[in-house]
Design a protein around this motif. Structure first.
Motif, PDB file in Angstrom:
ATOM      1  N   ARG A  58       0.816  -1.209   0.000  1.00 32.25           N
ATOM      2  CA  ARG A  58       0.000   0.000   0.000  1.00 32.25           C
ATOM      3  C   ARG A  58       0.856   1.269   0.000  1.00 32.25           C
ATOM      4  NH1 ARG A  58      -4.328  -0.375   4.677  1.00 32.25           N
ATOM      5  NH2 ARG A  58      -3.348  -2.258   5.421  1.00 32.25           N
ATOM      6  N   GLU A 162      -5.597   3.699   4.079  1.00 39.69           N
ATOM      7  CA  GLU A 162      -6.220   2.859   3.063  1.00 39.69           C
ATOM      8  C   GLU A 162      -5.571   3.020   1.701  1.00 39.69           C
ATOM      9  OE1 GLU A 162      -8.223   0.828   4.309  1.00 39.69           O
ATOM     10  OE2 GLU A 162      -8.281   1.846   6.227  1.00 39.69           O
ATOM     11  N   PHE A 163      -4.734   4.039   1.515  1.00 40.05           N
ATOM     12  CA  PHE A 163      -4.152   4.283   0.207  1.00 40.05           C
ATOM     13  C   PHE A 163      -2.652   4.532   0.346  1.00 40.05           C
ATOM     14  CE2 PHE A 163      -8.572   5.577  -0.354  1.00 40.05           C
ATOM     15  CZ  PHE A 163      -8.896   4.793  -1.458  1.00 40.05           C
ATOM     16  N   GLY A 309      -7.285  -0.167  -2.485  1.00 35.89           N
ATOM     17  CA  GLY A 309      -7.610   0.208  -1.114  1.00 35.89           C
ATOM     18  C   GLY A 309      -7.987  -1.008  -0.293  1.00 35.89           C
TER      19      GLY A 309
END
Length: 357
Positions: A58, A162-163, A309
């Protein structure tokens, strides 16, 4: 030929002559030939993500590949990609080496990790793919064509777990490869790949389509997918009222949205290890065999993630007493090893009482 098929493809000859009764032989006076070229439109088209589900980082830019597979056509069709309805201008990739069973493009981009939420250089490598510098007086759009070192401050508000913690200054450069292979029935299978460096900030909810042009088609065929990160996984637990000794299954049923590419699923127990002693479990289903009373109130987390994500959901396990199992007879693993011992103690107690009386 009232119903032409692929098997009818090939040369045909016509002979004109006479039959000589004296010699009982056929005398050919003239002949002609023609080649019948039978076309067949593609019968199927599909778009999928290459190598998914697969682990990813990520916090680092990475390559992503869409694969378009077209089957049943003759001759080979023309395949191309679109994004949000607009044709994609892609850089052709070289053909795979002869005899190679599988081939993947080399890394198209490398960036330093930005794990400290501080300004970082967004300069890409000087050369990509073909080995020649892409930086010119008027470079093309794309990640590998950014002019010179550029420093950008990433505001704290846009940093999300999440990113990835990197931001692109321009749209990516797409790389395209098209191959086709003959099939035993005379048709061909065409495969087209589109590779670029994925950017969740701009690629999430982007619509990609693969279109096919063929002389036997009156209008192009197409198949489309939308890149979407997972949201709100829905899970079910069976049985809904678990009792000591039951086998409990926790299953991911779906999401609040259509997810593409297919996500990875990871199960963990909040604050402890799973029943089998492992730290986590991969897959859509978590199975807890012969649950003991000690698991009552334990919380389980399911993490679903794809390159765009991730999202989490939790469920709590409530274990009720099992009337078929006397209290205290199950061990820490939920087995019933104490049941025979319970009957032995009861028998010895009755024997002592009878002797005393």
């Amino acid at each position: 030929l009232p119903e032409v098929r692929i098997s009818d493809n090939g040369p045909y000859e016509c002979h004109v002559g006479i039959y000589d009764r004296a010699t009982r032989e056929k005398v050919v006076l003239a002949s002609g030939n023609i080649f019948l070229n039978v076309m067949a439109p593609p019968t199927s088209i599909s778009v999928l993500a290459a190598d998914t589900p697969a682990p990813f980082s990520r916090y680092q830019a990475q390559n992503f590949t869409l694969v378009c597979v077209v089957s049943g056509g003759k001759p080979a069709p023309l395949v191309y990609f679109k994004r949000d309805g607009e044709p994609i201008e892609a850089t052709p990739l070289p053909e795979p080496p002869a005899g190679a069973g599988s081939w993947a493009p080399r890394n198209l981009l490398h960036r330093d990790l930005d794990d400290t939420k501080v300004p970082k250089s967004l300069a890409a490598e000087g050369e990509v793919g073909g080995g020649r510098p892409l930086a010119t007086a008027d470079p093309p759009r794309g990640l590998a064509a950014e002019r010179g070192p550029v420093t950008e401050t990433i505001p704290e508000t846009v940093v999300s777990r999440e990113f990835p913690r990197w931001v692109h200054m321009a749209e990516p450069i797409y790389y395209f490869r098209h191959t086709h292979a003959p099939v035993s029935d005379g048709t061909v299978e065409a495969r087209a790949t589109l590779t670029w460096t994925l950017n969740p900030q701009i690629d999430n909810e982007a619509l990609f389509s693969c279109e096919v042009k063929h002389p036997a088609l009156s209008m192009p065929m197409q198949s489309e997918v939308t890149l979407v990160a997972p949201k709100g996984p829905k899970i079910t637990m069976t049985p809904t009222r678990a009792r000591v000794g039951d086998t409990v299954r926790i299953l991911v049923q779906g999401f609040q949205n259509e997810v593409f590419p297919e996500p990875l699923f990871t199960w963990t127990r909040v604050g402890s290890r799973l029943l089998d002693g492992s730290a986590e479990h991969d897959g859509k289903e978590l199975v807890l065999e012969r649950v003991p009373a000690e698991l009552n109130g334990s919380m389980y987390r399911c993490t679903a993630q794809n390159p765009l994500g991730s999202t989490d959901t939790h469920t709590r396990l409530i274990v009720f007493e099992n009337p078929n199992i006397p209290r205290g007879t199950e061990d820490s693993n939920g087995s019933l090893t104490g049941h025979c011992g319970f009957r032995l103690v009861l028998a010895l107690t009755l024997t002592v009482i009878l002797e005393l009386t």
